[in-house]
Design a protein around this motif. Structure first.
Motif, PDB file in Angstrom:
ATOM      1  N   GLY A 118       0.862  -1.210  -0.137  1.00  0.00           N
ATOM      2  CA  GLY A 118       0.070  -0.044  -0.099  1.00  0.00           C
ATOM      3  C   GLY A 118       0.956   1.371  -0.044  1.00  0.00           C
ATOM      4  O   GLY A 118       1.995   1.329   0.722  1.00  0.00           O
ATOM      5  N   THR A 119       0.378   2.355  -0.587  1.00  0.00           N
ATOM      6  CA  THR A 119       1.254   3.538  -0.710  1.00  0.00           C
ATOM      7  C   THR A 119       1.265   4.026   0.680  1.00  0.00           C
ATOM      8  O   THR A 119       2.557   4.526   0.922  1.00  0.00           O
ATOM      9  N   VAL A 120       0.466   4.101   1.544  1.00  0.00           N
ATOM     10  CA  VAL A 120       0.573   4.646   2.965  1.00  0.00           C
ATOM     11  C   VAL A 120       1.509   3.922   3.771  1.00  0.00           C
ATOM     12  O   VAL A 120       2.558   4.591   4.130  1.00  0.00           O
ATOM     13  N   ILE A 121       1.550   2.671   3.518  1.00  0.00           N
ATOM     14  CA  ILE A 121       2.604   1.917   4.285  1.00  0.00           C
ATOM     15  C   ILE A 121       4.062   2.025   3.691  1.00  0.00           C
ATOM     16  O   ILE A 121       5.008   2.464   4.543  1.00  0.00           O
ATOM     17  N   GLU A 122       4.309   2.359   2.453  1.00  0.00           N
ATOM     18  CA  GLU A 122       5.282   2.319   1.779  1.00  0.00           C
ATOM     19  C   GLU A 122       5.957   3.847   2.287  1.00  0.00           C
ATOM     20  O   GLU A 122       6.946   4.161   2.384  1.00  0.00           O
ATOM     21  N   LEU A 123       5.045   4.819   1.862  1.00  0.00           N
ATOM     22  CA  LEU A 123       5.437   6.285   2.191  1.00  0.00           C
ATOM     23  C   LEU A 123       5.638   6.436   3.728  1.00  0.00           C
ATOM     24  O   LEU A 123       6.896   7.167   4.181  1.00  0.00           O
ATOM     25  N   ASP A 124       5.037   5.810   4.664  1.00  0.00           N
ATOM     26  CA  ASP A 124       5.522   5.898   6.052  1.00  0.00           C
ATOM     27  C   ASP A 124       6.646   5.159   6.487  1.00  0.00           C
ATOM     28  O   ASP A 124       7.468   5.712   7.258  1.00  0.00           O
ATOM     29  N   MET A 125       6.960   4.440   6.061  1.00  0.00           N
ATOM     30  CA  MET A 125       8.365   3.520   5.984  1.00  0.00           C
ATOM     31  C   MET A 125       9.640   4.395   5.519  1.00  0.00           C
ATOM     32  O   MET A 125      10.368   4.552   6.062  1.00  0.00           O
ATOM     33  N   ASN A 126       9.265   5.102   4.353  1.00  0.00           N
ATOM     34  CA  ASN A 126      10.263   5.951   3.972  1.00  0.00           C
ATOM     35  C   ASN A 126      10.511   7.115   4.812  1.00  0.00           C
ATOM     36  O   ASN A 126      11.805   7.546   4.918  1.00  0.00           O
ATOM     37  N   VAL A 127       9.414   7.655   5.212  1.00  0.00           N
ATOM     38  CA  VAL A 127       9.504   8.766   6.332  1.00  0.00           C
ATOM     39  C   VAL A 127      10.361   8.489   7.454  1.00  0.00           C
ATOM     40  O   VAL A 127      11.266   9.108   7.888  1.00  0.00           O
ATOM     41  N   LEU A 128      10.022   7.173   7.962  1.00  0.00           N
ATOM     42  CA  LEU A 128      10.607   6.759   9.182  1.00  0.00           C
ATOM     43  C   LEU A 128      12.157   6.437   9.138  1.00  0.00           C
ATOM     44  O   LEU A 128      12.783   7.043   9.806  1.00  0.00           O
ATOM     45  N   ILE A 129      12.614   5.983   7.892  1.00  0.00           N
ATOM     46  CA  ILE A 129      13.873   5.759   7.406  1.00  0.00           C
ATOM     47  C   ILE A 129      14.528   7.062   7.527  1.00  0.00           C
ATOM     48  O   ILE A 129      16.074   7.265   8.112  1.00  0.00           O
ATOM     49  N   ALA A 130      14.126   7.976   6.573  1.00  0.00           N
ATOM     50  CA  ALA A 130      14.939   9.549   6.350  1.00  0.00           C
ATOM     51  C   ALA A 130      14.952  10.060   7.712  1.00  0.00           C
ATOM     52  O   ALA A 130      16.025  10.710   8.003  1.00  0.00           O
ATOM     53  N   LYS A 131      13.881   9.932   8.405  1.00  0.00           N
ATOM     54  CA  LYS A 131      13.691  10.748  10.006  1.00  0.00           C
ATOM     55  C   LYS A 131      15.167  10.128  10.797  1.00  0.00           C
ATOM     56  O   LYS A 131      15.984  11.123  11.357  1.00  0.00           O
ATOM     57  N   ASN A 132      15.344   8.825  10.802  1.00  0.00           N
ATOM     58  CA  ASN A 132      16.282   8.271  11.720  1.00  0.00           C
ATOM     59  C   ASN A 132      17.752   8.516  11.262  1.00  0.00           C
ATOM     60  O   ASN A 132      18.643   8.543  12.085  1.00  0.00           O
ATOM     61  N   LEU A 133      17.978   8.474   9.756  1.00  0.00           N
ATOM     62  CA  LEU A 133      19.060   8.898   9.408  1.00  0.00           C
ATOM     63  C   LEU A 133      19.538  10.217   9.270  1.00  0.00           C
ATOM     64  O   LEU A 133      20.631  10.443   9.188  1.00  0.00           O
ATOM     65  N   GLY A 134      18.613  10.875   9.414  1.00  0.00           N
ATOM     66  CA  GLY A 134      18.636  12.500   9.478  1.00  0.00           C
ATOM     67  C   GLY A 134      19.107  13.200   8.293  1.00  0.00           C
ATOM     68  O   GLY A 134      20.060  14.054   8.368  1.00  0.00           O
ATOM     69  N   ILE A 135      18.610  12.746   7.238  1.00  0.00           N
ATOM     70  CA  ILE A 135      19.022  13.348   5.977  1.00  0.00           C
ATOM     71  C   ILE A 135      17.771  13.790   5.249  1.00  0.00           C
ATOM     72  O   ILE A 135      16.754  13.468   5.375  1.00  0.00           O
ATOM     73  N   PRO A 136      18.048  14.778   4.521  1.00  0.00           N
ATOM     74  CA  PRO A 136      16.974  15.311   3.565  1.00  0.00           C
ATOM     75  C   PRO A 136      16.481  14.679   2.448  1.00  0.00           C
ATOM     76  O   PRO A 136      17.293  13.547   2.264  1.00  0.00           O
ATOM     77  N   THR A 137      15.340  14.810   1.753  1.00  0.00           N
ATOM     78  CA  THR A 137      14.732  14.078   1.018  1.00  0.00           C
ATOM     79  C   THR A 137      14.531  14.730  -0.425  1.00  0.00           C
ATOM     80  O   THR A 137      14.196  15.974  -0.427  1.00  0.00           O
ATOM     81  N   ILE A 138      14.255  13.957  -1.452  1.00  0.00           N
ATOM     82  CA  ILE A 138      13.874  14.353  -2.764  1.00  0.00           C
ATOM     83  C   ILE A 138      12.541  13.514  -3.067  1.00  0.00           C
ATOM     84  O   ILE A 138      12.805  12.162  -2.898  1.00  0.00           O
ATOM     85  N   ILE A 139      11.537  14.145  -3.335  1.00  0.00           N
ATOM     86  CA  ILE A 139      10.245  13.136  -3.338  1.00  0.00           C
ATOM     87  C   ILE A 139      10.100  13.335  -4.770  1.00  0.00           C
ATOM     88  O   ILE A 139      10.077  13.908  -5.527  1.00  0.00           O
ATOM     89  N   VAL A 140       9.736  11.924  -5.418  1.00  0.00           N
ATOM     90  CA  VAL A 140       9.324  11.481  -6.820  1.00  0.00           C
ATOM     91  C   VAL A 140       7.914  10.975  -6.997  1.00  0.00           C
ATOM     92  O   VAL A 140       7.583  10.209  -6.069  1.00  0.00           O
ATOM     93  N   GLY A 141       7.053  11.445  -7.995  1.00  0.00           N
ATOM     94  CA  GLY A 141       6.006  10.915  -7.987  1.00  0.00           C
ATOM     95  C   GLY A 141       5.753  10.803  -9.619  1.00  0.00           C
ATOM     96  O   GLY A 141       6.444  11.537 -10.444  1.00  0.00           O
ATOM     97  N   SER A 142       4.742   9.968 -10.038  1.00  0.00           N
ATOM     98  CA  SER A 142       4.315   9.756 -11.385  1.00  0.00           C
ATOM     99  C   SER A 142       3.175  10.559 -11.847  1.00  0.00           C
ATOM    100  O   SER A 142       2.373  10.566 -11.084  1.00  0.00           O
ATOM    101  N   GLY A 143       3.178  10.884 -13.195  1.00  0.00           N
ATOM    102  CA  GLY A 143       1.812  11.574 -13.771  1.00  0.00           C
ATOM    103  C   GLY A 143       1.086  10.667 -14.576  1.00  0.00           C
ATOM    104  O   GLY A 143       0.069  11.071 -14.865  1.00  0.00           O
ATOM    105  N   VAL A 144       1.549   9.597 -14.520  1.00  0.00           N
ATOM    106  CA  VAL A 144       0.620   8.713 -15.477  1.00  0.00           C
ATOM    107  C   VAL A 144      -0.843   8.193 -14.894  1.00  0.00           C
ATOM    108  O   VAL A 144      -0.730   8.078 -13.518  1.00  0.00           O
ATOM    109  N   ASP A 145      -1.845   8.425 -15.510  1.00  0.00           N
ATOM    110  CA  ASP A 145      -3.116   8.280 -15.262  1.00  0.00           C
ATOM    111  C   ASP A 145      -3.499   8.867 -14.138  1.00  0.00           C
ATOM    112  O   ASP A 145      -4.415   8.598 -13.360  1.00  0.00           O
TER     113      ASP A 145
END
Length: 697
Positions: A118-145
């Motif tokens: 699920g998108t929410v589960i995956e997104l939450d996991m990414n947020v948790l990892i980036a938060k704990n590593l203490g590093i900034p993020t680049i977010i990518v999304g698709s415009g398809v459909d």
């Protein structure tokens, strides 16, 4: 100061590979030691580890063991999560990331991209990892459909998910957007996001979305019967060969994959013949369904064909195989250089690289590593685009290099040769080639032929050249290509893959000629060693230069070094260091050194000096303690061709160094010579340095 960045996606199949490759290319150009890390990867069997990791480590030559480039697999993560032990996973990710952080100047961290999650589960996991590593993020999304509103909302939701957990978001990138909607999307995102967040949009690139025959073989567990060398052929579309051949041929399209039962010899042979015909499009390959292998007589006929596309056999029936192929999502893998280079050039074209680089890191590494040097070469060549002519269109390496240069989008290209033959060979090699963006020139058929012949006659008539001789010479690809450069119809020429050095250089010496302040044409190699780039000269042209010529070679080499971003510290090499040596050869080097000091007092130079004292700091300081060059020479001038040519080849073979060149110095316009044993990478590198030379004119 950032030492890492986290690439996160808001959904599956967002195309973040293009972002990873583009960012890694930027970082390699800025930073001496770059690491790569994927906290969580898909499960793998046997030795087939995560494709992203294999591709990045292989293409960029990163010094990372695969087991150090990830923390945990998807299945193990789910088991830990179900047991309420997600904290253990985070601890493991931090531990493995910190080891890389200690080893590298910068680490690119690529987030999850789970299929079926699920998108929410995956997104939450990414947020948790980036938060704990203490590093900034680049977010990518698709415009398809997605509608414009849906795309903006999904990316803003992802942005907000990170910001609410105090994770800095550097950039938001909308990927796979229709080209005509790029501005619409970027304007919409800028209106929704804070001004400090960089916003970019990347269009859908059809060639990146097309699967290759190799991917289809892997997905279907197919058996390759023929054409194994061309599995990287891109599949633009596919169709089933179920009707009679005369009707099926009408449905063939460019890069088509032909799907047919293995007993339909008429479709198989008809498709292969259509691939060779100028009246039909090229096909990508043939899939034989039903686990049916053609009869021996048909196989023998196919074996005798000169042009064979991949032909694979699969077990399932036509209907099931057709559906399976339609569901294959293309990936970028390690040996598909074409897609990697297309990804990097697309990223750099549509993303504001300078602003993103400034946000990624506030530091500049000292010195010039080989990867930084190569990255900056391509960046400089692309900035002020030049037109390079390649006279040897009958050489497969030239055509392959031209295809990759198109993907890199770095120069404009003309190829000299027979158009029909070149088009056929490009198809046989399975190359991606946009003929609308490259000029194919047959000298005798060219509208410039008469003008070129007359020009050559006027330039050389005092050398007893007749108009008939001039016309004959203009049929020669080297003369024609050089005349293109002389007349300004091309900015530079690269040749020598199939011709001798003399054949390549002689026309340039006859009418392009040397610069006003130069009396000798010489050459340099850029030797990309493990931790530095050195300039070696002259290793290709002058057999036994005089002291005056040697001095000029040193000055030209220093200027070339400076032009390519390397601080020149010149070592005039000999068998003796300092004033102790005696003999004609060491005296020649001593005299040449003095001439350089008199002509160019601005240059740092030492000579005579031995090779070890020139490049090893300990030895250099021991033998010549007060020298500004000893132990740290960047420009090494050899006393003769025998010494220079053997030394550069010995260094290349024994250390694995990349030798870029030879690059010719002293001509009014750039013409560069290839070795007849050159690789495709050698050709690409030489074209790039030729383009940069042309920028300086």
């Amino acid at each position: 100061m950032n030492k890492a960045v986290y690439i996160a996606t808001s959904e599956h199949n967002s195309g973040k590979s293009i972002i990873t490759l583009g960012l890694m290319s930027i970082l390699i150009g800025k930073t001496a030691k770059v690491g790569y890390f994927r906290p969580i990867i898909e499960d793998f069997e046997d030795d087939r580890v995560d494709n992203h990791i294999e591709t990045v480590i292989s293409h960029f030559g990163l010094d990372i063991a695969i087991e150090d480039a990830y923390a945990i697999t998807k299945s193990k993560l789910i088991k830990k999560k179900n047991k309420g032990k997600i904290g253990e996973v985070i601890d493991l990710i931090i531990e493995k990331y910190k080891k890389l952080e200690e080893q590298f100047d910068f680490v690119l961290v690529e987030g999850t991209s789970f299929s079926g999650e699920g998108t929410v589960i995956e997104l939450d996991m990414n947020v948790l990892i980036a938060k704990n590593l203490g590093i900034p993020t680049i977010i990518v999304g698709s415009g398809v459909d997605k509608t414009l509103e849906e795309l903006i909302d999904s990316l803003y939701l992802a942005y907000d998910s990170f910001k609410v957990r105090d994770v800095e978001v550097l950039s938001v990138i909308a990927n796979k957007v229709q080209l005509e909607n790029i501005k619409l999307v970027t304007d919409g995102l800028k209106a929704s996001l804070p001004t400090e967040v960089l916003v970019n949009a990347i269009p859908i690139i059809s060639s990146l979305n097309h699967p290759t025959v190799k991917e289809i073989v892997d997905e279907l567990n197919g058996v390759v019967l023929f054409g194994g060398a061309f599995l990287n052929n891109e599949v633009g579309n596919f169709s089933v060969g179920a009707m009679q051949l005369r009707n099926y041929l009408l449905h063939l399209k460019e890069k088509a994959l032909v799907i047919t039962p293995g007993d339909r010899a008429d479709i198989i042979l008809g498709a292969l013949q259509a691939n060779e015909s100028a009246n039909y499009p090229s096909i990508a390959g043939i899939v034989l369904t039903g686990n049916i292998i053609p009869e021996d007589s048909i196989l023998k006929l196919i074996e005798g064909l000169t042009s064979i596309v991949p032909i694979i056999s699969v077990e399932a029936g036509t209907y099931r195989i057709t559906n399976s192929i339609g569901n294959i999502k293309s990936k970028i893998y390690a040996d598909n250089t074409q897609k990697i280079e297309t990804s990097i050039s697309t990223f750099e074209k549509f993303v504001d690289v300078d602003d993103l680089s400034a946000k990624l890191s506030a530091f500049e590494a000292e010195g010039m590593t080989p990867k930084m040097f190569q990255y900056n070469l391509v960046k400089r060549a692309r900035k002020h685009r030049k037109h390079i002519v390649l006279p040897e269109g009958n050489d497969d390496r030239i055509l392959t290099a031209a295809s990759r240069l198109q993907a890199m989008d770095v120069v404009d290209i003309s190829i000299i040769g027979n158009r029909k033959q070149i088009e056929n060979r490009v198809g046989e090699l399975g190359l991606v080639f946009d003929f609308s963006k490259v000029k194919i020139i047959n000298p005798i058929e060219s509208e410039k032929y008469d003008d070129y012949a007359n020009t050559y006659y006027e330039l050389r008539k005092n050398k007893n050249v007749s108009i008939t001789m001039a016309r004959d010479l203009m049929e020669d690809v080297s003369y024609y290509g050089t005349m293109m450069v002389y007349k300004g119809d091309a900015d530079g020429m690269v040749s020598g893959a199939a011709h001798t050095t003399q054949h390549t250089i002689l026309p340039a010496l006859q009418f392009i000629k040397t610069k006003p302040d130069t009396c000798i044409v010489s050459s340099v190699f850029f030797m990309c060693l493990e931790d530095r780039v050195s300039v070696f000269g002259d290793c290709a042209i002058n057999p036994n230069p005089t002291a005056e010529q040697l001095a000029e070679i040193a000055i030209s080499s220093a200027d070339s070094s400076l032009a390519f971003g390397i601080e020149p510290k010149i070592a005039m090499l000999s068998y003796s260091s300092g004033a102790s040596g005696k003999g004609d050869e060491v005296d020649k080097v001593r005299k040449a050194t003095q001439i350089v000091r008199e002509k160019r007092p601005d240059l740092k130079i030492e000579g005579p000096i031995q090779y070890d004292a020139a490049v090893d700091m300990t030895i250099g300081q021991s033998k010549m303690p007060n020298s500004e060059v000893a132990g740290q020479a960047s420009v090494l001038i050899f006393p003769d061709l025998n010494t220079g040519n053997n030394t550069y080849k010995a260094v290349q073979r024994e250390t694995g160094a990349l030798a870029i060149g030879p690059m010719l110095q002293g001509l009014n316009k750039p013409v560069n010579d290839l070795s007849r044993g050159c690789t495709v990478d050698d050709i690409i590198n030489t074209v790039v340095i030729t383009a940069i030379q042309a920028q300086g004119l």
